[in-house]
Design an enzyme around this catalytic site. Structure first.
Site, mmCIF file in Angstrom:
data_model
loop_
_atom_site.group_PDB
_atom_site.id
_atom_site.type_symbol
_atom_site.label_atom_id
_atom_site.label_comp_id
_atom_site.label_asym_id
_atom_site.label_seq_id
_atom_site.Cartn_x
_atom_site.Cartn_y
_atom_site.Cartn_z
ATOM 1 N N HIS A 9 0.850 -1.187 0.000
ATOM 2 C CA HIS A 9 0.000 0.000 0.000
ATOM 3 C C HIS A 9 0.889 1.242 0.000
ATOM 4 O O HIS A 9 1.999 1.229 0.523
ATOM 5 C CB HIS A 9 -0.876 -0.040 1.259
ATOM 6 C CG HIS A 9 -1.986 0.959 1.294
ATOM 7 N ND1 HIS A 9 -1.796 2.288 1.634
ATOM 8 C CD2 HIS A 9 -3.313 0.820 1.066
ATOM 9 C CE1 HIS A 9 -2.954 2.920 1.618
ATOM 10 N NE2 HIS A 9 -3.893 2.057 1.261
ATOM 11 N N ASP A 22 2.264 -4.616 7.804
ATOM 12 C CA ASP A 22 0.995 -3.923 7.582
ATOM 13 C C ASP A 22 -0.111 -4.966 7.700
ATOM 14 O O ASP A 22 -0.309 -5.783 6.810
ATOM 15 C CB ASP A 22 1.004 -3.282 6.196
ATOM 16 C CG ASP A 22 -0.341 -2.663 5.812
ATOM 17 O OD1 ASP A 22 -1.293 -2.723 6.618
ATOM 18 O OD2 ASP A 22 -0.438 -2.122 4.690
ATOM 19 N N GLN A 39 -5.367 -5.573 6.620
ATOM 20 C CA GLN A 39 -6.320 -6.486 5.993
ATOM 21 C C GLN A 39 -6.338 -7.864 6.647
ATOM 22 O O GLN A 39 -7.034 -8.760 6.174
ATOM 23 C CB GLN A 39 -5.994 -6.630 4.499
ATOM 24 C CG GLN A 39 -6.071 -5.337 3.705
ATOM 25 C CD GLN A 39 -7.485 -4.789 3.579
ATOM 26 O OE1 GLN A 39 -8.467 -5.512 3.759
ATOM 27 N NE2 GLN A 39 -7.604 -3.502 3.275
ATOM 28 N N LYS A 75 -11.276 -0.393 9.796
ATOM 29 C CA LYS A 75 -11.422 -1.613 9.008
ATOM 30 C C LYS A 75 -11.861 -2.805 9.857
ATOM 31 O O LYS A 75 -12.133 -3.877 9.330
ATOM 32 C CB LYS A 75 -10.116 -1.943 8.283
ATOM 33 C CG LYS A 75 -9.798 -1.025 7.105
ATOM 34 C CD LYS A 75 -8.561 -1.505 6.372
ATOM 35 C CE LYS A 75 -8.357 -0.741 5.067
ATOM 36 N NZ LYS A 75 -7.928 0.642 5.263
ATOM 37 N N CYS A 103 -4.719 2.554 -3.875
ATOM 38 C CA CYS A 103 -3.473 2.972 -3.207
ATOM 39 C C CYS A 103 -2.355 1.961 -3.450
ATOM 40 O O CYS A 103 -1.541 1.688 -2.561
ATOM 41 C CB CYS A 103 -3.695 3.188 -1.717
ATOM 42 S SG CYS A 103 -4.765 4.593 -1.345
#
Length: 532
Positions: free
Chosen positions: A241, A318, A321, A344, A487
């Site tokens: 991202h 990261d 997700q 999220k 992104c």
């Protein structure tokens, strides 16, 4: 809508307008600015105005959505239905105990009458807790498939936010009165909930930030500027991202460090063997995603951490997700840093968190200066508080952090393992259903017995622009997906495309909604290609 230079699509931005006015523009009844990005062509197909050339006004208007008079009153249907909730130890007879404050399920909101039947899936059992999902758009029931961008919020989270601002709104850590004490307890309680949720060794390892982007910037500036120098290397993948790339580009320019990128395998996932080959004593940090927001693939973080530690490199993960969709154990993963965002994972916007190993956080300089992050301030110098306060300068997002704690209560009540198992099933169903549509290309690996996809699919349709797909799905069918580069421009260029459409699901979605989406997509493709 907008478009970057050189014809590259950017994220969809629609000017304020009524749905009917937007559809009239699509149908050609209203003139479009010839300079608007919609009039251009890309390699991914013509924009709709090109397709509409030659349409007479009668044909154009015949394609418009049904009038609002056909809409039903979803609110009335919801209000007349019985309250329901999925099973939880904190409930009595299927409903939440009014006095329960810890580990509780969300209070169920009224559901459409069809929900009164026994739930067949986790999605059916939980979606009643999300009021926003129970609405119609021009006669079409909302199908929200943009969870990769942000998730919806259960009623319990909204209630928690409301209670904070109504009952004990006050600044934290700075007052001895009752309101401040209650706000501080709730804020620090939320930190402990996050720590437990990701199995941190100590709640002091959790730093609240505005979002995951700020958390990555915190590491880049506080750790990176102090530890990187000319000749050092930062390893990333082409699938990261932008928020995991741009901060390190800035730091590399300031320090002279070099960025090294890992490419994709023929299956369309980051090449872990190539990553291992790039690691050397020059590598100082590996910045990598847990689950791709475009490819839907999951990377073996434990293996990457093991290989990186052999050369003395730190690892930043990261996990935006992954944390909302599966159990994540930071101690088991072993990464030095991990970031995620509240919005999220069914929590409020405006807050995220950084997990960092305490000994590393203790060695880092502050990211921002100001109140709260100090120990003592003198005229010529200051001393700094211990983590996490050292990295939380100024008044934090108190209500939002408390709301994140409520979201964690909600997710924990369901159980992250149950969410993950259901979403694996949902992800396979989405992939197979979408794969059955002619001329659709899905990016990322196919699901298998050993490799599971996240519940998202980024895709393109031959000779159809993804932004046209997204807007017609919304205007005609009430299906919300995303289009653009998500992104991840470097990844899209690597794939040889400018943009893609993305359908991303969460545990409150259902297979029936996938069927609605696929049928709507077929109708949209027919509409967009009929005159091409």
């Amino acid at each position: 809508m907008g478009r970057a230079e050189e014809g590259r699509p950017i994220e969809l931005r629609i000017r304020p307008a009524t749905r009917r006015a937007r559809w009239r523009r699509w149908c050609g009844a209203d003139k479009r600015d010839p300079q608007d990005s919609g009039s251009s062509l890309t390699s991914q197909g013509p924009r709709l105005p090109e397709l509409m050339k030659g349409y007479g006004f009668q044909a154009q208007t015949a394609l418009c959505i049904r009038r609002n008079s056909e809409r039903g009153d979803a609110t009335a249907r919801m209000a007349s239905a019985a309250l329901r909730c999925f099973p939880c130890p904190a409930t009595i007879g299927g409903l939440v105990k009014p006095s329960s404050s810890r580990g509780r399920c969300a209070a169920a909101v009224a559901a459409p009458s069809r929900e009164a039947e026994p739930a067949a899936s986790l999605g059916d059992r939980t979606r009643v807790d999300f009021p926003i999902l129970h609405q119609d758009f021009d006669g079409a029931k909302l199908v929200y498939f943009d969870n990769g961008a942000t998730s919806q919020k259960p009623a319990s989270v909204m209630k928690t936010l409301d209670e904070y601002y109504r009952s004990y709104n006050s600044n934290v850590h700075r007052g001895i009165h009752a309101l401040s004490a209650k706000a501080t307890d709730a804020y620090e309680g939320a930190r402990r909930k996050v720590a437990t949720f990701v199995n941190a060794a100590d709640s002091r390892e959790i730093v609240f930030t505005r979002n995951a982007t700020e958390a990555i910037n915190l590491v880049a500036y506080s750790w990176g500027l102090s530890n990187l120098k000319q000749g050092d290397e930062i390893v990333l993948t082409v699938a990261e991202h932008h928020s995991a790339i741009v901060p390190w580009q800035i730091v590399s320019q300031k320090t002279g460090a070099t960025l090294k990128y890992v490419g994709l395998t023929k299956e369309g996932v980051p090449d872990i063997e190539q990553l291992k080959g790039l690691l050397s004593n020059k590598t100082k940090i590996v910045v990598i995603h847990h689950v791709s927001n475009v490819l839907g693939s999951m990377l073996p973080i434990e293996e990457i951490v093991t290989c990186s530690s052999r050369v003395g490199a730190k690892v930043l993960v990261d996990a935006c997700q992954s944390v909302p969709h599966m159990p994540v154990d930071v101690q088991k993963l072993g990464a030095d840093f991990l970031v995620a965002s509240s919005h999220k994972m069914c929590g409020p916007t405006g807050v995220g968190f950084l997990h960092g190993k305490f000994e590393i956080l203790s060695s880092m300089e502050p990211f921002l200066g100001g109140g709260e992050m100090i120990a003592d301030v003198f005229q010529d110098k200051s001393t700094y508080a211990e983590p996490p306060s050292r990295f939380e300068a100024g008044t934090p997002a108190i209500g939002e952090a408390i709301g994140l704690g409520a979201a964690i209560d909600y997710l924990s009540c369901i159980g992250m393992e149950q969410i993950h198992e259901y979403e694996k099933e949902l992800a396979t169903y989405l992939y197979e259903s979408l794969h059955s549509v002619p001329n659709v290309r899905i990016y990322g690996p196919a699901p298998s017995q050993t490799d599971h996809r996240a519940p998202l699919c980024s895709f393109n349709v031959t000779n159809v622009h993804p932004t046209d797909i997204a807007e017609i799905l919304d205007l005609q069918h009430g299906v919300a997906i995303r289009s653009g580069h998500h992104c991840a421009q470097i990844l899209h260029r690597t794939l040889g495309i400018n943009a893609s459409a993305r359908a991303s699901l969460h545990f409150y979605n259902t297979k029936e909604e996938v069927d609605v989406f696929v049928d709507a997509l077929k109708a949209t493709i027919d509409f967009l290609t009929s005159q091409h």
